[in-house]
Design a protein around this motif. Structure first.
Motif, short mmCIF file in Angstrom:
data_model
loop_
_atom_site.label_atom_id
_atom_site.label_comp_id
_atom_site.label_asym_id
_atom_site.label_seq_id
_atom_site.Cartn_x
_atom_site.Cartn_y
_atom_site.Cartn_z
N UNK A 1 28.89 -1.14 -3.49
CA UNK A 1 30.13 -1.90 -3.29
C UNK A 1 30.88 -1.28 -2.12
N UNK A 2 30.80 -1.95 -0.96
CA UNK A 2 31.33 -1.40 0.28
C UNK A 2 32.75 -0.88 0.21
N UNK A 3 33.71 -1.62 -0.42
CA UNK A 3 35.09 -1.14 -0.43
C UNK A 3 35.33 0.08 -1.31
N UNK A 4 34.34 0.50 -2.11
CA UNK A 4 34.59 1.57 -3.08
C UNK A 4 34.55 2.95 -2.44
N UNK A 5 35.46 3.80 -2.91
CA UNK A 5 35.31 5.23 -2.67
C UNK A 5 34.21 5.70 -3.59
N UNK A 6 33.29 6.50 -3.11
CA UNK A 6 32.20 6.95 -3.96
C UNK A 6 32.38 8.40 -4.37
N UNK A 7 32.21 8.65 -5.63
CA UNK A 7 32.34 9.99 -6.18
C UNK A 7 31.28 10.14 -7.26
N UNK A 8 30.02 10.05 -6.85
CA UNK A 8 28.93 10.03 -7.81
C UNK A 8 28.92 11.30 -8.65
N UNK A 9 28.76 11.11 -9.95
CA UNK A 9 28.57 12.25 -10.84
C UNK A 9 27.14 12.76 -10.70
N UNK A 10 26.97 14.04 -10.84
CA UNK A 10 25.63 14.65 -10.74
C UNK A 10 24.91 14.66 -12.08
N UNK A 11 25.59 14.18 -13.11
CA UNK A 11 25.01 14.17 -14.46
C UNK A 11 25.52 12.92 -15.17
N UNK A 12 25.34 12.85 -16.47
CA UNK A 12 25.88 11.76 -17.29
C UNK A 12 25.35 10.38 -16.88
N UNK A 13 24.10 10.32 -16.47
CA UNK A 13 23.46 9.03 -16.21
C UNK A 13 21.96 9.23 -16.33
N UNK A 14 21.23 8.13 -16.33
CA UNK A 14 19.76 8.20 -16.41
C UNK A 14 19.19 6.93 -15.81
N UNK A 15 17.87 6.86 -15.70
CA UNK A 15 17.24 5.66 -15.18
C UNK A 15 17.26 4.54 -16.21
N UNK A 16 17.08 3.31 -15.73
CA UNK A 16 17.12 2.16 -16.63
C UNK A 16 15.78 1.90 -17.30
N UNK A 17 14.75 2.62 -16.92
CA UNK A 17 13.43 2.44 -17.54
C UNK A 17 12.85 1.06 -17.35
N UNK A 18 13.16 0.46 -16.21
CA UNK A 18 12.60 -0.86 -15.92
C UNK A 18 13.38 -2.01 -16.52
N UNK A 19 14.45 -1.76 -17.27
CA UNK A 19 15.26 -2.84 -17.87
C UNK A 19 16.13 -3.47 -16.79
N UNK A 20 16.15 -4.79 -16.72
CA UNK A 20 16.92 -5.50 -15.70
C UNK A 20 18.40 -5.55 -16.08
N UNK A 21 19.27 -5.51 -15.08
CA UNK A 21 20.70 -5.69 -15.29
C UNK A 21 20.99 -7.17 -15.53
#
Length: 748
Positions: free
Chosen positions: A240-260
């Motif tokens: 999302x171009x207008x967003x400031x990005x502050x990605x966390x280095x943890x607290x997430x994982x891959x979607x395992x092939x599941x579609x959004x």
């Protein structure tokens, strides 16, 4: 009609009308929340700048007492307590500032939690003690940032994200103190706070429309956040171009092939800065893809959309989630800026190829509980997903308003006959299809009222709806929202216009509806080939360098037009002439932001000039001052050329002196608008000699030192605009040998 009330108002092209329109936003209420308690704190602790306590309280809680029975955050963030928003237990991440305040003030933690007055006074006592150690005075709040930092719950880690979260908190507090309406409402002085000077290079990021967080740091407005306030680099969000990005280095994982396939709306139950910081805490085990700030709608991205954020339990694999600053039982956090920004983000997700339709955004009633809407509804709240216990965004989130913002460009069918028949999208005989959004505007020429009578009505009950509005769009008053098989009674739109909107879900179609409309009114308004064009989205397309004749008729009529500028002939002049009455003129960009206005008195021609306009689509609005209407036409012309327009003297483009010039006096013109750090060009006619230039703000206060120079007739002079200027209106005084010129300067 619109003569200036004051000298400065005249220079800034303000009028009694404009002042009357803005007055309600600055009206002082009889009593502000906990006013007596704040007043007692300032009397007892004069070291605290007046307004500072309210600024902190508003940033943390919107000046509301948070008690122990407040609903916990779905993110697991610790809830604050009291008016000042103090944290009792930081969960091994936040600093527990409630025990600190208790220790410094001598007031027990339980009393601070229970009593709003004790909460305020204890915080004030702690603040005063820290301010006294630093020998700070109440007259210089900009020097009090160390005290705010010491009393904040946010962690003091040395990474860019933690520093950014803390800076975001400080920015909210200082911005509160800088707003004139807050000074008036809470009775504190103008501290003349210079936010760019306070926050340095990071000001652009803190005030940006959106930010992005990544492992490398925080970016916004094309700049990289630097804890030391020096390094800058441009990096846009991958999602999302207008967003400031502050990605966390943890607290997430891959979607395992599941579609959004779905998008979830959350409420933080806390602050924007606190949420950003909490998602960076690897022990929290929670995150969302985006966070939205209440005050201005700034967006920070925390997790890439390609990854799975941990925000909605078992439904994480197929969802994108956004947290909104605030609390579910306090509607004041859900601001217009937040709704607009959040809807823009949702539209971006709709257009990102996931197959999420904006037409499948929830638009039902807001509730306090949890219930599953089923898989058809793709954009909805945390409370609407299966297997959930949290009820955010709750009863105060306006789903109907959010739906119209997400789906902000409907195709509208115009029906201008005095009477006729109207049907659903399936026509007079067939069923309407799935996933329909059908918009129809009944706007008979000259009508004073429109009535609609149904001969049949059959929509899927509870799922498909017909909404009818008394006006020209779905922002007009709602006459009714109908579903099922009960035939609505006769509906009447007193405005002379009726807007119909049919919405169907992803399954089950029905025969729909058939109805006949009739109208009453006069035929005194001539036929207008551009009608109906009462809204920006319905703006009629006009060409450039041609005259267009139309009418402001009947009462309440507003005309919108659209045109497109080119990259070569990018200097635009818009004129409104042959005015039968006092009409006004406005120019907007494609996003609906007002760029310029022209509000001359009586039937004086209106004119707007925009030199150096980017190649884009623009919108022009024409309307009658004070409701003026006439059956006589006006003439609108959009002219473009390769060279800059140099002769406009109406105050909208080139600002001229406030007093009338005599034929023998020199004339000084200045190009507008300009960006801070660039040059505005002055041109003088009929004068050669010395000049002294000085810059003043909207309150007439000097900005920087005066400049002595020489002016030569018809020779442009570049005037350097200070790079630290905030966007807004300023004026330049030009002292000549003969007199003084006052030029308006619009800084973007």
């Amino acid at each position: 009609m619109k003569k200036p009330l004051l000298f400065w108002a005249g220079l800034l092209c303000l009028s009694p009308t404009l002042q009357a329109q803005t007055a309600p936003s600055t009206a002082i209420s009889a009593e502000t929340p906990y006013a007596a308690d704040f007043a007692a704190a300032y009397r007892q602790y004069p070291e605290i700048p007046r307004g500072m306590l309210e600024a902190v309280a508003y940033t943390q809680t919107h000046i509301r007492h948070i008690s122990a029975d407040e609903q916990p955050s779905c993110t697991g963030m610790p809830l604050p307590f009291g008016v000042m928003g103090l944290v009792a237990e930081g969960k091994n991440y936040f600093r527990a500032n409630l025990p600190l305040v208790a220790s410094l003030s001598g007031v027990s933690e339980e009393e601070i939690k229970a009593s709003p007055r004790s909460n305020i006074l204890a915080y004030a006592a702690a603040y005063a003690k820290l301010a006294a150690k630093r020998k700070l005075t109440a007259e210089e709040p900009a020097r009090h940032l160390p005290v705010l930092i010491a009393l904040s719950e946010l962690p003091l880690q040395k990474d860019a994200v933690s520093n950014y979260a803390l800076d975001s908190h400080l920015y909210s507090v200082v911005t509160f103190l800088a707003k004139p309406e807050n000074r008036q409402r809470y009775h504190f002085s103008d501290y003349r706070l210079n936010l760019p000077a306070i926050f340095g290079a990071n000001y652009r990021i803190l005030s940006a429309g959106s930010t992005r967080v990544s492992n490398e740091g925080v970016e916004g407005d094309g700049r990289r956040y630097n804890p030391d306030g020096s390094a800058q680099s441009r990096l846009e969000s991958t999602d999302y171009g207008p967003a400031v990005t502050d990605f966390t280095t943890c607290n997430y994982s891959g979607r395992g092939g599941v579609a959004v396939t779905h998008y979830a709306i959350h409420t933080v139950q806390g602050t924007y800065a606190g949420c950003i910081s909490w998602f960076k805490n690897c022990s929290s085990q929670v995150s969302a893809h985006y966070v939205v700030r209440s005050s201005d709608g700034q967006v920070t991205q925390m997790v890439s959309e390609a990854n799975k954020a941990w925000h909605i339990g078992s439904e994480n694999p197929y969802t994108i989630g956004t947290e909104h600053e605030g609390y579910v039982n306090d509607a004041s956090w859900y601001t217009t800026a937040m709704y607009s920004s959040s809807a823009a983000l949702a539209r971006d997700i709709v257009g990102s190829g996931y197959g999420i339709s904006g037409l499948r955004a929830f638009y039902g009633a807001a509730t306090t509980g949890t219930y599953s809407t089923g898989a058809c509804v793709k954009i909805k709240g945390h409370q609407h997903y299966p297997n959930q216990t949290h009820t955010d965004p709750g009863v105060n989130w306006n789903w109907e308003y959010f739906y119209t913002l997400v789906n902000n460009a409907p195709t509208v069918s115009m029906l201008s006959a005095a009477s006729g028949y109207v049907y659903d999208a399936g026509g007079s005989a067939g069923n309407y299809p799935d996933d329909v959004r059908q918009s129809q505007l009944i706007a008979p020429t000259g009508a004073t009222s429109v009535s609609l009578s149904f001969s049949s009505f059959d929509l899927e009950s509870g799922y498909d709806h017909l909404l009818v509005f008394n006006g020209s769009s779905n922002q007009a008053p709602l006459l009714g929202k109908f579903s099922g098989t009960t035939v609505p009674g006769t509906l009447t739109a007193s405005s002379g216009k009726m807007f119909l909107e049919l919405r169907s879900d992803c399954a089950t179609t029905r025969p729909g509806f058939a109805a006949r409309w009739t109208s009453t009114g006069t035929s005194s308004c001539p036929a207008d080939t551009y009608e109906a064009n009462e809204t920006l989205s319905a703006g009629a397309t006009i060409g450039v360098n041609v005259n267009n004749s139309a009418y402001i008729c009947p009462t309440g009529d507003v005309d919108w037009y659209r045109f497109t500028s080119s990259s070569t002939n990018n200097n635009i002049r818009i004129t409104l002439s042959t005015l039968p009455l006092d009409y006004d003129l406005e120019l907007y960009n494609a996003g609906g932001t007002l760029l310029y206005s022209s509000t001359q008195a009586s039937t004086t021609d209106e004119s707007i000039v925009y030199n150096g306009a980017p190649a884009a689509t623009y919108f022009v609005k024409v309307y009658g001052y004070n409701g003026n209407t006439s059956a006589s036409s006006y003439t609108l012309r959009v002219s473009t050329q390769a060279s800059a327009w140099l002769v406009a003297r109406d105050g909208a483009t080139y600002a001229s002196r406030s007093s009338k010039a005599t034929p023998t006096q020199p004339l000084v013109l200045m190009t507008n608008p300009v960006e801070a750090g660039s040059k505005a060009w002055l041109t003088v006619s009929g004068y050669n000699g010395p000049a002294e230039l000085s810059l003043r703000n909207a309150q007439g206060q000097p900005v920087g030192a005066s400049i002595h120079t020489e002016l030569a007739a018809d020779q442009p002079l570049g005037y350097a605009v200070p790079p630290s200027l905030q966007p807004g209106v300023y004026f330049v005084t030009v002292q000549l040998r003969t007199h003084v010129e006052y030029l308006r300067l619009l800084v973007q």
